[in-house]
Motif scaffolding. Structure first.
Motif, short mmCIF file in Angstrom:
data_model
loop_
_atom_site.label_atom_id
_atom_site.label_comp_id
_atom_site.label_asym_id
_atom_site.label_seq_id
_atom_site.Cartn_x
_atom_site.Cartn_y
_atom_site.Cartn_z
N GLY A 26 0.79 -1.22 0.00
CA GLY A 26 0.00 0.00 0.00
C GLY A 26 0.82 1.27 0.00
N THR A 27 2.13 1.17 0.20
CA THR A 27 3.01 2.33 0.15
C THR A 27 3.11 2.85 -1.28
N ARG A 28 3.20 4.18 -1.42
CA ARG A 28 3.40 4.79 -2.73
C ARG A 28 4.77 5.46 -2.75
N LEU A 29 5.55 5.16 -3.79
CA LEU A 29 6.82 5.84 -3.98
C LEU A 29 6.67 6.91 -5.05
N ALA A 30 7.28 8.06 -4.80
CA ALA A 30 7.17 9.19 -5.71
C ALA A 30 8.26 9.10 -6.78
N ALA A 31 7.87 9.38 -8.02
CA ALA A 31 8.80 9.27 -9.14
C ALA A 31 8.70 10.49 -10.04
N ARG A 32 9.82 10.82 -10.65
CA ARG A 32 9.89 11.84 -11.70
C ARG A 32 10.45 11.14 -12.93
N ILE A 33 9.81 11.34 -14.07
CA ILE A 33 10.15 10.55 -15.25
C ILE A 33 10.36 11.47 -16.45
N TYR A 50 17.63 5.54 -7.91
CA TYR A 50 16.79 5.27 -6.73
C TYR A 50 17.51 5.79 -5.50
N LEU A 51 17.00 6.91 -4.94
CA LEU A 51 17.74 7.66 -3.93
C LEU A 51 16.83 8.18 -2.82
N PRO A 52 17.44 8.57 -1.68
CA PRO A 52 16.68 9.22 -0.62
C PRO A 52 16.80 10.74 -0.64
N TYR A 53 17.40 11.30 -1.69
CA TYR A 53 17.81 12.71 -1.65
C TYR A 53 16.82 13.70 -2.27
N ARG A 54 15.57 13.30 -2.43
CA ARG A 54 14.50 14.23 -2.78
C ARG A 54 14.61 14.71 -4.23
N LYS A 55 13.80 14.11 -5.07
CA LYS A 55 13.79 14.42 -6.50
C LYS A 55 13.36 15.85 -6.79
N THR A 56 12.49 16.41 -5.94
CA THR A 56 11.91 17.72 -6.24
C THR A 56 12.89 18.85 -5.98
N ASP A 57 13.73 18.71 -4.94
CA ASP A 57 14.66 19.79 -4.63
C ASP A 57 16.09 19.29 -4.46
N GLY A 58 16.30 18.16 -3.76
CA GLY A 58 17.65 17.73 -3.43
C GLY A 58 18.53 17.44 -4.62
N THR A 85 11.15 9.23 2.03
CA THR A 85 11.92 10.41 1.61
C THR A 85 11.16 11.16 0.53
N GLY A 86 11.43 12.46 0.43
CA GLY A 86 10.75 13.26 -0.58
C GLY A 86 9.25 13.18 -0.40
N GLU A 87 8.57 12.89 -1.52
CA GLU A 87 7.11 12.77 -1.47
C GLU A 87 6.65 11.34 -1.25
N SER A 88 7.57 10.39 -1.10
CA SER A 88 7.18 8.98 -0.93
C SER A 88 6.61 8.72 0.45
N ASP A 89 5.70 7.75 0.53
CA ASP A 89 5.12 7.34 1.79
C ASP A 89 6.14 6.59 2.65
N PRO A 190 4.51 20.41 -0.35
CA PRO A 190 3.05 20.57 -0.29
C PRO A 190 2.40 20.72 -1.66
N ARG A 191 3.10 21.33 -2.59
CA ARG A 191 2.53 21.54 -3.93
C ARG A 191 2.22 20.22 -4.61
N LEU A 192 3.06 19.21 -4.38
CA LEU A 192 2.89 17.92 -5.04
C LEU A 192 2.05 16.95 -4.22
N MET A 193 2.13 17.06 -2.90
CA MET A 193 1.44 16.10 -2.04
C MET A 193 -0.03 16.42 -1.85
#
Length: 664
Positions: A26-33, A50-58, A85-89, A190-193
């Motif tokens: 049931g977990t959702r992982l956030a992706a940028r493609i 595949y990283l913990p460093y935040r796709k949106t800003d890090g 991490t990031g937007e992932s659950d 917040p903009r994405l979540m």
């Protein structure tokens, strides 16, 4: 080299800024493609980072220069934030966990099943992403066809920020654990979540812990470190592997081991670089790394004969004999190659240490101030300078001036026949090139906790006055010594701030020893190697830079008290505004490594850092302060996290714990 910006690609690229990858629990992982515009009609292989460093800003700035480039060459470039991490659950509880790897297997299966994917997947990444590329490959997911691993290791105990040679790595353990605590305290964007982001943020904050606690609790190479160390079973990796490293990175020793241990198709590349991508790494020269990446993945994911597997297994930057500096724009040298590794053309040479009678060295706590950093990032002041100050505090074995050129490629080693006057001691061994004017340039080094002389799994105390023989491997090196230079082996029982000191000052007495050198005779074909070409990138992300902060490494010495401090100020670009995301972000840290001459129990690391983000009239800031000390029997760690939103504190927690010293 000139950095060429590419806008003309074989395939037109579109970006999916944010999407979800569902997992079975049931977990959702956030992706940028990033993927070709027509990928649904003409599917392409997927390349996962595949990283913990935040796709949106890090990693947004670095991603913009590389991910669209790969997509433009016919790939779906996928940047996934790990669980918690990031937007992932979810919650991220530690680095390189089994959960992290299991999630990745589901991500790969999801990618392979997308209508825009041809069914084949590659994994690539640097540092954390390089580690988990190897770890994922060891699970053999059916869709995984090849990996590229940069600045990573096959052995979590041997080559990461925690231990070296069984010694506690004072330089990075607290710093890295506290940095991760700072970054993990950031919220989802917040903009994405949308709704629920604030509750998710607070849940994460409540679950945060300083990861240094389990790291210090496992001072031996036990099952904690064996998990995720692919050297435990190289045969588990069946897909092709391209391993890349640099001589001033902290992880490069793993690269020759991978080439030797793996049986799958493999290649290796070692440049003069720091912990960075080879297309913009310092010291230079940088190379066209993205072109090389496309050649690798085209061969294994598209079946295109790019010729890459017809080339030598290992290419290495043979470093010239040059004066030591704390920074180089370009490290002089040349490319050399070996068709296989280990190479039958490497000649092992053994030199007896010039030691006519026993020689002793006493601990001087500040030995190591000229060491540079363990894992360079390419910043000024990171590299080891003239070694004479450290040599003077060590026992130095000098050989006769070289009458002919000498080049080495591989792992040097030093064997020592010694005795100690204490039950616990460590040894730092440095191989230096001594120029005719006396300048001492570091070539390679190795360290060993002498309680680990027989095993990292089952250490045992020394018996004072008993003679022992130990072999200390040095870091992998490719170096050309000049005619007229001398070789020096310098040995000391302290190396601060790299290594946490032994609980008592020790005297080591050496009776004999030898230096092993992997000699590589120069070859005519070295000059015929093809060049990699100029670095190419996709267009940079639009950013606005604000308030650049300090980037400095400082050495301070109090002549009255004997206090010696190394100070590291690290600012990750000051404050930036990511224009497209309308997001401001900032990161900085300050770390002080201090010790008092004559007192090993005075060793102390103090760290503070902040990490912030904001948009419009909303902002947040996480701040961490931490410290690490020890007495004869225990390590002591204190940490505090404070998080504010719009200037008001919303979370605060203190941690404090003591962990017994186990033969360190």
């Amino acid at each position: 080299m000139t950095d060429r910006i590419r806008t003309d690609f074989p395939r037109t690229v579109r970006e999916i800024e944010h999407t979800w990858i569902p997992l079975s629990d049931g977990t959702r992982l956030a992706a940028r493609i990033w993927l070709p515009q027509d990928a649904e009609d003409d599917p392409v292989p997927a390349l996962l980072e595949y990283l913990p460093y935040r796709k949106t800003d890090g990693t947004a700035v670095r991603d913009a220069r590389r991910q669209p480039y790969l997509a433009g060459h016919g790939y779906a470039a996928v940047r996934v934030d790990m669980r918690g991490t990031g937007e992932s659950d979810g919650i991220l509880e530690d680095e390189y966990t089994e959960q992290e790897q299991e999630d990745a297997l589901e991500v790969i299966a999801w990618l392979a099943g997308q209508p825009w994917c041809s069914g084949g997947v590659g994994v690539w990444g640097i540092s954390w992403g390089g580690f988990n590329a190897l770890q994922i490959a060891a699970h053999r997911p059916p869709a995984l066809k090849a990996i590229m691993t940069l600045c990573s290791s096959d052995d979590r105990y041997a080559d990461d920020v925690h231990y070296r040679g069984g010694c506690v790595l004072a330089l990075d353990m607290l710093h890295w654990a506290s940095s991760m605590l700072t970054w993990m305290a950031r919220p989802p964007d917040p903009r994405l979540m949308g709704d629920g982001w604030h509750e998710q943020w607070l849940e994460r904050l409540e679950a945060l812990t300083p990861w240094i606690e389990p790291w210090l609790a496992h001072q031996r190479r036990d099952e904690y470190w064996q998990q995720g160390s692919v050297c435990e079973d190289y045969a588990a990796i069946e897909c092709p592997v391209y391993a890349v490293g640099g001589f001033v990175d902290g992880y490069t020793n793993s690269l020759p081991r991978l080439l030797e241990g793996l049986t799958a198709p493999r290649k290796g590349l070692i440049g003069p670089w720091a912990h960075a991508f080879p297309d913009d790494a310092l010291p230079g020269p940088s190379i066209g790394f993205l072109q090389e990446s496309v050649r690798w993945f085209d061969h294994w994911l598209k079946g295109i004969d790019t010729g890459i597997m017809d080339e030598p297994m290992l290419r290495v930057w043979m470093q010239d004999s040059v004066e030591p500096r704390p920074f180089y724009d370009v490290r002089p040298g040349r490319w050399v190659a070996e068709a296989e590794w280990p190479s039958p053309r490497i000649e092992q040479r053994i030199w007896a240490l010039p030691l006519e009678s026993p020689r002793s060295v006493q601990t001087v706590q500040s030995t190591g101030t000229q060491s540079g950093v363990w894992c360079a990032e390419g910043q000024a002041g990171e590299l080891p300078g003239d070694q004479r100050p450290d040599d003077a505090l060590s026992v130095a074995f000098d050989f006769e001036p070289l009458g002919e050129p000498l080049e080495i490629l591989g792992f040097p080693a030093v064997t020592l026949d010694f005795e100690a006057d204490k039950e616990q001691a460590l040894v730092a061994v440095r191989l230096c090139e001594i120029f005719p004017d006396g300048t001492s340039a570091l070539v390679a080094r190795g360290v060993l906790n002498l309680s680990h002389r027989e095993s990292h799994e089952t250490p045992s105390a020394l018996e004072p006055g008993t003679r022992y023989a130990v072999r200390v491997p040095l870091d992998v090196a490719a170096h050309s010594f000049a005619v007229g230079s001398r070789l020096r082996v310098a040995v000391s029982p302290a190396y601060w701030p790299w290594l946490w000191p032994s609980p008592e000052e020790a005297t080591l007495t050496f009776h004999s020893g030898s230096l092993e050198l992997p000699g590589r005779p120069p070859r005519a074909e070295d000059g015929e190697l093809p060049e990699y070409g100029e670095p190419e990138h996709s267009p940079a992300l639009e950013i606005e830079e604000r308030d650049p902060g300090p980037m400095a490494h400082t050495l301070r010495r109090d002549l009255a008290t004997g206090l010696v401090e190394k100070v590291f100020d690290w600012d990750l670009g000051g404050s930036l505004r990511l224009v497209g995301a309308d997001l401001e972000t900032s990161d900085s840290s300050h770390c002080v490594y201090s010790i008092v001459e004559g007192d090993p129990l005075s060793a102390r690391v103090e760290f503070r850092a902040s990490s912030g983000m904001g948009r419009g009239d909303w902002s947040m800031l996480s701040e961490v302060t931490s410290s690490m000390t020890s007495d004869r029997d225990n390590f002591h760690v204190q940490a505090r996290l404070d998080v504010s939103e719009n200037g008001e504190q919303i979370f605060s927690r203190d941690w404090g714990f003591s962990i017994p010293r186990d033969h360190v």
